[in-house]
Design a protein around this motif. Sequence first.
Motif, PDB file in Angstrom:
ATOM      1  N   LYS A   1      18.809  62.524 141.135  1.00  0.00           N
ATOM      2  CA  LYS A   1      18.630  61.717 142.434  1.00  0.00           C
ATOM      3  C   LYS A   1      17.279  61.051 142.465  1.00  0.00           C
ATOM      4  O   LYS A   1      16.322  61.819 142.705  1.00  0.00           O
ATOM      5  CB  LYS A   1      18.840  62.452 143.584  1.00  0.00           C
ATOM      6  CG  LYS A   1      18.932  61.887 144.975  1.00  0.00           C
ATOM      7  CD  LYS A   1      20.165  60.987 145.095  1.00  0.00           C
ATOM      8  CE  LYS A   1      19.934  60.139 146.490  1.00  0.00           C
ATOM      9  NZ  LYS A   1      21.083  59.100 146.569  1.00  0.00           N
ATOM     10  N   LEU A   2      17.300  59.630 142.483  1.00  0.00           N
ATOM     11  CA  LEU A   2      16.194  58.900 142.848  1.00  0.00           C
ATOM     12  C   LEU A   2      16.116  58.564 144.214  1.00  0.00           C
ATOM     13  O   LEU A   2      17.155  58.223 144.681  1.00  0.00           O
ATOM     14  CB  LEU A   2      16.222  57.503 141.674  1.00  0.00           C
ATOM     15  CG  LEU A   2      16.337  57.905 140.506  1.00  0.00           C
ATOM     16  CD1 LEU A   2      16.620  56.495 139.632  1.00  0.00           C
ATOM     17  CD2 LEU A   2      15.055  58.392 139.768  1.00  0.00           C
ATOM     18  N   PHE A   3      14.743  58.605 144.707  1.00  0.00           N
ATOM     19  CA  PHE A   3      14.825  58.126 146.159  1.00  0.00           C
ATOM     20  C   PHE A   3      13.290  57.785 146.450  1.00  0.00           C
ATOM     21  O   PHE A   3      12.538  58.320 145.823  1.00  0.00           O
ATOM     22  CB  PHE A   3      15.387  59.411 147.159  1.00  0.00           C
ATOM     23  CG  PHE A   3      14.291  60.655 146.820  1.00  0.00           C
ATOM     24  CD1 PHE A   3      13.310  61.095 147.808  1.00  0.00           C
ATOM     25  CD2 PHE A   3      14.740  61.599 145.800  1.00  0.00           C
ATOM     26  CE1 PHE A   3      12.531  61.902 147.623  1.00  0.00           C
ATOM     27  CE2 PHE A   3      13.730  62.479 145.615  1.00  0.00           C
ATOM     28  CZ  PHE A   3      12.859  62.970 146.468  1.00  0.00           C
ATOM     29  N   ASP A   4      13.415  56.992 147.340  1.00  0.00           N
ATOM     30  CA  ASP A   4      11.851  56.499 147.859  1.00  0.00           C
ATOM     31  C   ASP A   4      11.420  57.026 149.220  1.00  0.00           C
ATOM     32  O   ASP A   4      12.223  57.124 149.791  1.00  0.00           O
ATOM     33  CB  ASP A   4      11.890  54.890 147.807  1.00  0.00           C
ATOM     34  CG  ASP A   4      11.757  54.191 146.861  1.00  0.00           C
ATOM     35  OD1 ASP A   4      11.313  54.616 145.871  1.00  0.00           O
ATOM     36  OD2 ASP A   4      12.765  53.188 146.760  1.00  0.00           O
ATOM     37  N   LEU A   5      10.174  57.502 149.232  1.00  0.00           N
ATOM     38  CA  LEU A   5       9.863  57.816 150.583  1.00  0.00           C
ATOM     39  C   LEU A   5       8.546  56.773 151.172  1.00  0.00           C
ATOM     40  O   LEU A   5       7.763  56.401 150.306  1.00  0.00           O
ATOM     41  CB  LEU A   5       9.181  59.310 150.229  1.00  0.00           C
ATOM     42  CG  LEU A   5       9.945  60.251 149.967  1.00  0.00           C
ATOM     43  CD1 LEU A   5       9.104  61.505 149.572  1.00  0.00           C
ATOM     44  CD2 LEU A   5      10.758  60.579 151.171  1.00  0.00           C
TER      45      LEU A   5
ATOM     46  N   ASN B   1      10.223  65.176 140.278  1.00  0.00           N
ATOM     47  CA  ASN B   1       9.325  64.388 139.630  1.00  0.00           C
ATOM     48  C   ASN B   1       8.571  64.801 138.153  1.00  0.00           C
ATOM     49  O   ASN B   1       7.487  64.849 137.716  1.00  0.00           O
ATOM     50  CB  ASN B   1       7.970  64.228 140.568  1.00  0.00           C
ATOM     51  CG  ASN B   1       8.359  63.305 141.635  1.00  0.00           C
ATOM     52  OD1 ASN B   1       9.508  62.533 141.397  1.00  0.00           O
ATOM     53  ND2 ASN B   1       7.973  63.373 142.769  1.00  0.00           N
TER      54      ASN B   1
ATOM     55  N   PRO C   1       8.599  56.154 144.840  1.00  0.00           N
ATOM     56  CA  PRO C   1       9.662  56.508 144.209  1.00  0.00           C
ATOM     57  C   PRO C   1       9.402  58.061 143.816  1.00  0.00           C
ATOM     58  O   PRO C   1       8.306  58.430 143.296  1.00  0.00           O
ATOM     59  CB  PRO C   1       9.787  55.654 142.898  1.00  0.00           C
ATOM     60  CG  PRO C   1       8.576  55.032 142.524  1.00  0.00           C
ATOM     61  CD  PRO C   1       7.890  55.154 144.169  1.00  0.00           C
ATOM     62  N   ASN C   2      10.439  58.694 143.937  1.00  0.00           N
ATOM     63  CA  ASN C   2      10.513  60.216 143.552  1.00  0.00           C
ATOM     64  C   ASN C   2      11.895  60.530 142.971  1.00  0.00           C
ATOM     65  O   ASN C   2      13.019  59.779 142.957  1.00  0.00           O
ATOM     66  CB  ASN C   2      10.385  61.011 144.877  1.00  0.00           C
ATOM     67  CG  ASN C   2       9.195  61.111 145.269  1.00  0.00           C
ATOM     68  OD1 ASN C   2       8.073  61.653 144.971  1.00  0.00           O
ATOM     69  ND2 ASN C   2       8.646  60.181 146.295  1.00  0.00           N
ATOM     70  N   VAL C   3      11.993  61.765 142.325  1.00  0.00           N
ATOM     71  CA  VAL C   3      13.323  62.116 141.212  1.00  0.00           C
ATOM     72  C   VAL C   3      13.313  63.619 141.582  1.00  0.00           C
ATOM     73  O   VAL C   3      12.408  64.509 141.304  1.00  0.00           O
ATOM     74  CB  VAL C   3      13.376  61.565 140.059  1.00  0.00           C
ATOM     75  CG1 VAL C   3      12.345  62.028 139.224  1.00  0.00           C
ATOM     76  CG2 VAL C   3      14.866  61.738 139.397  1.00  0.00           C
TER      77      VAL C   3
END
Length: 91
Positions: free
Chosen positions: A22-26, A48, A79-81
């Motif tokens: 799951k890729l997501f931005d904070l 990450n 971006p984080n994963v």
Amino acid sequence: MGKWIWAPNPRTVRNSYLRARKLFDLPEKPARAELKISADSKYKVYVNGHYIGKGPVRSGAGYTYYDTYDVTELLNKGPNVIAALAHHFGE
């Protein structure tokens, strides 16, 4: 509230694996963040690119516990994963 995930249209296959990512931005680095995870059989989880742990913690018939990891220092602004490898033993 969490939910179980697996491959779409799963068949009952013994000794099968699932890779989830799951890729997501904070918008900013969080002050505190926990990852809660469990699995029917086994899992390994990464944030990450850093190995966080494996599990799940032992549960009894009819219920499943989950593991909690403090991932605050591993998350970044932007971006984080989260990635997991789940192993399903089968029936």
